[in-house]
Design a protein around this motif. Structure first.
Motif, mmCIF file in Angstrom:
data_model
loop_
_atom_site.group_PDB
_atom_site.id
_atom_site.type_symbol
_atom_site.label_atom_id
_atom_site.label_comp_id
_atom_site.label_asym_id
_atom_site.label_seq_id
_atom_site.Cartn_x
_atom_site.Cartn_y
_atom_site.Cartn_z
ATOM 1 N N THR A 253 9.472 1.243 10.452
ATOM 2 C CA THR A 253 9.854 0.389 9.341
ATOM 3 C C THR A 253 8.872 0.651 8.216
ATOM 4 O O THR A 253 7.664 0.714 8.427
ATOM 5 N N ARG A 254 9.380 0.806 6.995
ATOM 6 C CA ARG A 254 8.524 1.123 5.856
ATOM 7 C C ARG A 254 8.975 0.294 4.657
ATOM 8 O O ARG A 254 10.166 0.171 4.396
ATOM 9 N N CYS A 255 7.998 -0.272 3.943
ATOM 10 C CA CYS A 255 8.297 -1.076 2.760
ATOM 11 C C CYS A 255 7.524 -0.547 1.559
ATOM 12 O O CYS A 255 6.382 -0.097 1.679
ATOM 13 N N LEU A 256 8.146 -0.622 0.402
ATOM 14 C CA LEU A 256 7.555 -0.236 -0.869
ATOM 15 C C LEU A 256 7.508 -1.473 -1.755
ATOM 16 O O LEU A 256 8.527 -2.140 -1.954
ATOM 17 N N MET A 257 6.302 -1.795 -2.264
ATOM 18 C CA MET A 257 6.145 -3.000 -3.067
ATOM 19 C C MET A 257 5.458 -2.654 -4.376
ATOM 20 O O MET A 257 4.486 -1.894 -4.398
ATOM 21 N N ARG A 258 5.967 -3.204 -5.472
ATOM 22 C CA ARG A 258 5.374 -2.997 -6.788
ATOM 23 C C ARG A 258 4.722 -4.300 -7.239
ATOM 24 O O ARG A 258 5.369 -5.345 -7.291
ATOM 25 N N VAL A 259 3.426 -4.205 -7.550
ATOM 26 C CA VAL A 259 2.662 -5.398 -7.959
ATOM 27 C C VAL A 259 1.940 -5.070 -9.253
ATOM 28 O O VAL A 259 1.225 -4.044 -9.323
ATOM 29 N N ARG A 260 2.071 -5.901 -10.251
ATOM 30 C CA ARG A 260 1.366 -5.711 -11.518
ATOM 31 C C ARG A 260 -0.047 -6.271 -11.356
ATOM 32 O O ARG A 260 -0.242 -7.415 -10.945
ATOM 33 N N THR A 261 -1.046 -5.472 -11.677
ATOM 34 C CA THR A 261 -2.434 -5.890 -11.586
ATOM 35 C C THR A 261 -3.065 -5.924 -12.959
ATOM 36 O O THR A 261 -2.469 -5.518 -13.956
#
Length: 264
Positions: A253-261
């Motif tokens: 299982t693989r997840c891609l997450m985009r987070v603004r820093t």
């Protein structure tokens, strides 16, 4: 040609003690990314000298240059064993090919003095090798203080907690993208932290890659390209939102997450 290449290494060692370049003052290990960057300076320098020498021979005596190349090919010095995996071939040849381009840029910026000076101011990332202007401007990778995966999985064994870097990120991306797409997706890399743990009882593995990008646009481009990679490797998604996508197979299982820093 091989003799000239190796003779250059002898001169490098005489003047710059190249065996000590990968040793760190605090005895900590260099990341694979930084080690490959230093190797690229060393091999790129020797390859550049070898090329200049060959060009000089060709100008003086074209027939001698043909003989020189023929002897080199006959020695088997320019071949790799049949069946060598493509990723390993690219890792082995990177210091010679990208390294020579890097050294050529240094030479054009300041002659052999600039090349020699690099041994006292070593490249610290494959990003600097791939984009010599970043080395010349002093742009260093960003340090990522992300969460420790080992805190989430305290009974697991840590195999890697290091920087992956632009070259190895490219290679990971090639698991589902072509070489041009992988290059474009990895461009704009600003820094990362790669963690890999293994469950000593089951052999299960867990990994995370936290990455920062030079600009928001390049971060978004990476997100889009990785979405394509996930579709190519896994097919349908099990979760899909604006900033998070997950895929699954029987093995992973693989997840891609985009987070603004706060950083770029």
């Amino acid at each position: 040609i091989i003799f000239i290449h190796e003779y250059t290494h002898a001169l490098q060692d005489q003047h710059f003690q190249i065996d000590s370049l990968t040793e760190t003052a605090d005895e900590s290990e260099l990341s694979p990314d930084q080690s490959l960057a230093i190797t690229s300076l060393i091999e790129g320098d020797a390859s550049a000298v070898m090329t200049v020498y060959s060009q000089e021979i060709a100008m003086q005596n074209p027939l001698a240059a043909v003989v020189l190349l023929a002897e080199t090919f006959q020695s088997g010095g320019l071949t790799l064993p049949e069946g060598t995996p493509g990723m390993l071939v690219r890792e082995l040849t990177f210091p010679y090919e990208a390294g020579m381009s890097f050294v050529t840029e240094l030479y054009q910026a300041g002659g052999w003095e600039a090349v020699n000076a690099a041994y006292a101011n070593l490249p610290i990332s494959t990003e600097q090798i791939l984009h010599p202007e970043k080395y010349l401007s002093g742009e260093a990778p960003l340090i990522i203080e992300s969460y420790a995966l080992s805190d989430t999985l305290p009974d697991w064994t840590s195999l890697y907690d290091t920087t992956l870097g632009e070259f190895y990120l490219r290679e990971h991306l090639r698991s589902g993208l072509n070489s041009v797409e992988a290059r474009d997706a990895a461009a704009g890399w600003g820094g990362d932290r790669f963690q890999l743990l293994i469950n000593p009882e089951t052999g299960d593995q867990a990994w995370t890659l936290s990455a920062l990008w030079d600009t928001v646009d390049e971060a978004n481009e990476f997100f889009d390209y990785y979405t394509e990679l996930g579709a190519a490797v896994f097919g349908e998604t099990i979760e899909n939102s604006a900033n998070q996508i997950c895929w699954a197979s029987e093995a992973e299982t693989r997840c891609l997450m985009r987070v603004r820093t706060g950083a770029a």
